[in-house]
Design a protein around this motif. Structure first.
Motif, mmCIF file in Angstrom:
data_model
loop_
_atom_site.group_PDB
_atom_site.id
_atom_site.type_symbol
_atom_site.label_atom_id
_atom_site.label_comp_id
_atom_site.label_asym_id
_atom_site.label_seq_id
_atom_site.Cartn_x
_atom_site.Cartn_y
_atom_site.Cartn_z
ATOM 1 N N TYR A 1 0.824 -1.210 0.000
ATOM 2 C CA TYR A 1 0.000 0.000 0.000
ATOM 3 C C TYR A 1 0.860 1.263 0.000
ATOM 4 O O TYR A 1 0.474 2.301 -0.552
ATOM 5 C CB TYR A 1 -0.930 -0.004 1.209
ATOM 6 C CG TYR A 1 -2.158 -0.880 1.026
ATOM 7 C CD1 TYR A 1 -2.578 -1.270 -0.246
ATOM 8 C CD2 TYR A 1 -2.914 -1.302 2.124
ATOM 9 C CE1 TYR A 1 -3.697 -2.056 -0.413
ATOM 10 C CE2 TYR A 1 -4.036 -2.088 1.969
ATOM 11 C CZ TYR A 1 -4.423 -2.470 0.694
ATOM 12 O OH TYR A 1 -5.535 -3.254 0.523
ATOM 13 N N ARG A 2 2.011 1.203 0.637
ATOM 14 C CA ARG A 2 2.910 2.358 0.593
ATOM 15 C C ARG A 2 3.401 2.602 -0.836
ATOM 16 O O ARG A 2 3.471 3.755 -1.302
ATOM 17 C CB ARG A 2 4.099 2.125 1.523
ATOM 18 C CG ARG A 2 3.770 2.313 3.010
ATOM 19 C CD ARG A 2 4.936 1.950 3.882
ATOM 20 N NE ARG A 2 4.589 2.102 5.302
ATOM 21 C CZ ARG A 2 5.339 1.648 6.296
ATOM 22 N NH1 ARG A 2 6.482 1.004 6.026
ATOM 23 N NH2 ARG A 2 4.968 1.837 7.540
ATOM 24 N N ASP A 3 3.725 1.513 -1.498
ATOM 25 C CA ASP A 3 4.112 1.665 -2.907
ATOM 26 C C ASP A 3 2.956 2.204 -3.719
ATOM 27 O O ASP A 3 3.152 3.037 -4.646
ATOM 28 C CB ASP A 3 4.571 0.312 -3.464
ATOM 29 C CG ASP A 3 5.863 -0.176 -2.820
ATOM 30 O OD1 ASP A 3 6.592 0.663 -2.242
ATOM 31 O OD2 ASP A 3 6.141 -1.402 -2.875
ATOM 32 N N ALA A 4 1.727 1.743 -3.405
ATOM 33 C CA ALA A 4 0.555 2.222 -4.134
ATOM 34 C C ALA A 4 0.328 3.712 -3.888
ATOM 35 O O ALA A 4 -0.064 4.464 -4.800
ATOM 36 C CB ALA A 4 -0.673 1.418 -3.729
ATOM 37 N N VAL A 5 0.536 4.156 -2.638
ATOM 38 C CA VAL A 5 0.386 5.581 -2.335
ATOM 39 C C VAL A 5 1.394 6.407 -3.127
ATOM 40 O O VAL A 5 1.066 7.462 -3.708
ATOM 41 C CB VAL A 5 0.554 5.822 -0.821
ATOM 42 C CG1 VAL A 5 0.666 7.324 -0.528
ATOM 43 C CG2 VAL A 5 -0.623 5.237 -0.054
ATOM 44 N N GLN A 6 2.616 5.926 -3.159
ATOM 45 C CA GLN A 6 3.650 6.659 -3.896
ATOM 46 C C GLN A 6 3.334 6.696 -5.386
ATOM 47 O O GLN A 6 3.487 7.728 -6.049
ATOM 48 C CB GLN A 6 5.009 5.994 -3.648
ATOM 49 C CG GLN A 6 6.177 6.743 -4.274
ATOM 50 C CD GLN A 6 6.329 8.148 -3.715
ATOM 51 O OE1 GLN A 6 6.307 8.352 -2.504
ATOM 52 N NE2 GLN A 6 6.443 9.155 -4.609
ATOM 53 N N LEU A 7 2.874 5.520 -5.900
ATOM 54 C CA LEU A 7 2.532 5.468 -7.316
ATOM 55 C C LEU A 7 1.366 6.407 -7.633
ATOM 56 O O LEU A 7 1.378 7.132 -8.645
ATOM 57 C CB LEU A 7 2.179 4.038 -7.711
ATOM 58 C CG LEU A 7 1.715 3.813 -9.159
ATOM 59 C CD1 LEU A 7 2.812 4.231 -10.147
ATOM 60 C CD2 LEU A 7 1.311 2.360 -9.370
ATOM 61 N N THR A 8 0.335 6.408 -6.773
ATOM 62 C CA THR A 8 -0.821 7.280 -6.994
ATOM 63 C C THR A 8 -0.417 8.748 -6.904
ATOM 64 O O THR A 8 -0.911 9.600 -7.664
ATOM 65 C CB THR A 8 -1.929 6.976 -5.971
ATOM 66 O OG1 THR A 8 -2.242 5.579 -6.013
ATOM 67 C CG2 THR A 8 -3.181 7.776 -6.252
ATOM 68 N N GLN A 9 0.470 9.068 -5.955
ATOM 69 C CA GLN A 9 0.938 10.451 -5.839
ATOM 70 C C GLN A 9 1.695 10.877 -7.097
ATOM 71 O O GLN A 9 1.528 12.007 -7.588
ATOM 72 C CB GLN A 9 1.852 10.569 -4.608
ATOM 73 C CG GLN A 9 2.337 11.984 -4.330
ATOM 74 C CD GLN A 9 1.208 12.927 -3.953
ATOM 75 O OE1 GLN A 9 0.359 12.591 -3.133
ATOM 76 N NE2 GLN A 9 1.192 14.114 -4.575
ATOM 77 N N ASN A 10 2.519 9.952 -7.623
ATOM 78 C CA ASN A 10 3.240 10.276 -8.864
ATOM 79 C C ASN A 10 2.275 10.494 -10.024
ATOM 80 O O ASN A 10 2.479 11.399 -10.859
ATOM 81 C CB ASN A 10 4.225 9.166 -9.205
ATOM 82 C CG ASN A 10 5.354 9.072 -8.184
ATOM 83 O OD1 ASN A 10 5.652 10.036 -7.474
ATOM 84 N ND2 ASN A 10 5.977 7.896 -8.104
ATOM 85 N N ARG A 11 1.235 9.657 -10.099
ATOM 86 C CA ARG A 11 0.245 9.810 -11.161
ATOM 87 C C ARG A 11 -0.520 11.120 -10.987
ATOM 88 O O ARG A 11 -0.884 11.772 -11.964
ATOM 89 C CB ARG A 11 -0.716 8.617 -11.168
ATOM 90 C CG ARG A 11 -0.019 7.312 -11.508
ATOM 91 C CD ARG A 11 -0.989 6.118 -11.521
ATOM 92 N NE ARG A 11 -1.901 6.196 -12.643
ATOM 93 C CZ ARG A 11 -3.207 6.336 -12.548
ATOM 94 N NH1 ARG A 11 -3.761 6.436 -11.335
ATOM 95 N NH2 ARG A 11 -3.967 6.402 -13.629
ATOM 96 N N ALA B 1 -5.912 5.897 -1.498
ATOM 97 C CA ALA B 1 -4.723 5.077 -1.292
ATOM 98 C C ALA B 1 -4.136 5.302 0.100
ATOM 99 O O ALA B 1 -3.699 4.353 0.778
ATOM 100 C CB ALA B 1 -3.692 5.382 -2.357
ATOM 101 N N GLN B 2 -4.128 6.560 0.557
ATOM 102 C CA GLN B 2 -3.622 6.850 1.889
ATOM 103 C C GLN B 2 -4.519 6.243 2.970
ATOM 104 O O GLN B 2 -4.024 5.767 4.014
ATOM 105 C CB GLN B 2 -3.513 8.363 2.069
ATOM 106 C CG GLN B 2 -2.434 9.007 1.222
ATOM 107 C CD GLN B 2 -2.439 10.516 1.310
ATOM 108 O OE1 GLN B 2 -3.449 11.122 1.711
ATOM 109 N NE2 GLN B 2 -1.323 11.153 0.933
ATOM 110 N N THR B 3 -5.835 6.248 2.752
ATOM 111 C CA THR B 3 -6.772 5.644 3.710
ATOM 112 C C THR B 3 -6.544 4.141 3.829
ATOM 113 O O THR B 3 -6.552 3.571 4.931
ATOM 114 C CB THR B 3 -8.215 5.931 3.289
ATOM 115 O OG1 THR B 3 -8.426 7.345 3.240
ATOM 116 C CG2 THR B 3 -9.201 5.300 4.266
#
Length: 425
Positions: free
Chosen positions: A220-230, A244-246
């Motif tokens: 999920y941390r990777d997903a948060v970072q990926l979503t933030q980059n997007r 993603a952060q939730t």
């Protein structure tokens, strides 16, 4: 010459009392014990249909062979976990609840020995030496104003024949209580070992969940970072980042909650093994344990091996015997007593024949008024018996309920597992 035996007058009363005691010793009062009847079903409702065993009566029921005292052995070894084996071995040696049960069993066995001792003669021996000065102002006393020495050595004995079964019922009650304490001990021992295994497997299950959640949090941390980059690149919305952060925060909170549960199980294991929770720890470890196969016919065997059923039945037997004890109080008690010894005012003549004295004779006693105490004791004994019978029947019914619950769960979970297998293929 007459051939009839003659009884000397000084022995006559004692001999008659002794013969009377022997004649009445079989006149025990009180109800004869019979195991309470319990209505049982013809078969387990949730059990699968199976062919009857050869020689078994209609309905499949056969006479039970109680096995509540049988050793359960190291049943936890079927899981093949050395750490669990080591913890289980500490239960018998260090668990304090088990030590209490062991002390209670020793107490019950001592009570049984005390009840048996009631039927045996009591013998006491003693010796005394004294000097006494009598008053000079005593009139018509030849010994007035003299110092009188007295030397005494005597043995006394008394025996109460069990005319109405009071002592016999006391032995029966103590025997049943000791057997119930033994079954209580075995029931507690089995419960503690099972509780330890339950806590241990739950702890290791939490370790597995924690490992899974740890990998989930990383993902999920990777997903948060990926979503933030997007989002920074204009390919995702602010709501996507918040979602993603939730998910990440929820997974981290869930992982923290597991720590609370794991600590509680760890502390429970420490107490079960007789160790302070403050100094005990089990490092996290992922594990895979085999699920042992359950042999067919196990429900009926478990019913025969349940110590709680044996405990309840033995309590009924003890209560039945106490009714006899209460009833025997309505009849007279007979005590046969005697004493023999040496007594002299002159120590030089203490060991001579004239110093000998003895006394022998029976004593019969009967309570004629007690304000209803004995009758109340009988009513109380019957009430306790009725309560123990109801408790026994309740334990048996609860045993059938628990077997039916487990059979139903096994049947339904097998259906659920089959559905899940079909869904994944």
């Amino acid at each position: 010459m007459s051939c009839r035996a003659r009884i000397r007058p000084r022995y006559g009363l004692f001999a008659i009392a002794h013969l009377l005691a022997l004649c009445l010793s079989a006149c025990a009062v009180g109800p004869k014990y019979a195991r309470p009847t319990v209505e049982v079903p013809a078969k387990f409702k949730e059990a699968p249909e199976a062919p009857a065993a050869p020689g078994a009566p209609e309905g499949g029921w056969i006479p039970a062979q109680p096995g509540d005292a049988a050793s359960r052995g190291a049943w936890w070894e079927v899981f093949g976990d050395g750490e669990l084996d080591a913890l289980e071995q500490k239960v018998d040696a260090s668990n304090q609840r088990l030590q209490v049960a062991l002390a209670t069993l020793r107490q019950a066995r001592a009570g049984l020995e005390a009840s048996r001792a009631l039927g045996l003669p009591t013998i006491e021996v003693g010796a005394a030496a004294s000097q006494s000065l009598t008053s000079r102002n005593l009139r018509y006393r030849a010994q007035a104003g003299h110092t009188l020495p007295d030397y005494l050595a005597a043995a006394t004995s008394s025996w109460e024949p069990d005319l109405w079964g009071r002592i016999g019922h006391a032995v029966e009650s103590s025997t049943a209580d000791a057997q119930a304490s033994q079954a209580d001990l075995e029931s507690l021992r089995l419960s503690l070992h099972a509780e330890l295994a339950f806590d241990y497997f739950n702890l290791r299950g939490l370790d597995a969940q924690n490992d899974l959640l740890g990998r989930t949090v990383v993902a999920y941390r990777d997903a948060v970072q990926l979503t933030q980059n997007r989002f920074d690149g204009g390919l995702a919305s602010q709501s996507d980042v918040a979602q993603a952060q939730t998910q990440l925060a929820a997974s981290e909170a869930q992982q923290i909650d597991l720590g609370v549960l794991r600590a509680q199980y760890e502390h429970a294991i420490a107490t079960l093994t007789g160790q302070p929770a403050s100094t005990f720890s089990l490092p996290p470890r992922a594990m895979v344990w085999p699920v042992p196969a359950i042999p067919s016919g196990l429900p009926s065997q478990l019913l025969q091996r349940r110590p709680d059923i044996s405990v309840a039945e033995r309590r009924v037997a003890a209560a039945n015997a106490r009714i006899g004890i209460a009833r025997s109080a309505f009849f007279p008690s007979l005590t046969l007593a005697g004493s023999v010894g040496l007594e002299s005012s002159n120590f030089n003549k203490f060991l001579t024949g004239p110093s000998l004295f003895w006394a022998l004779g029976p004593q019969l006693a009967q309570t004629v008024f007690d304000g209803g105490l004995r009758r109340a004791n009988v009513v109380q004994a019957w009430a306790q018996y009725d309560a123990d019978v109801a408790a026994y029947r309740g334990v048996v019914l609860a045993a059938f309920q628990e077997v039916e619950d487990d059979l139903a769960a096994l049947r339904i979970l097998q259906q659920e597992a089959a559905k899940q297998d079909r869904a994944t293929h």
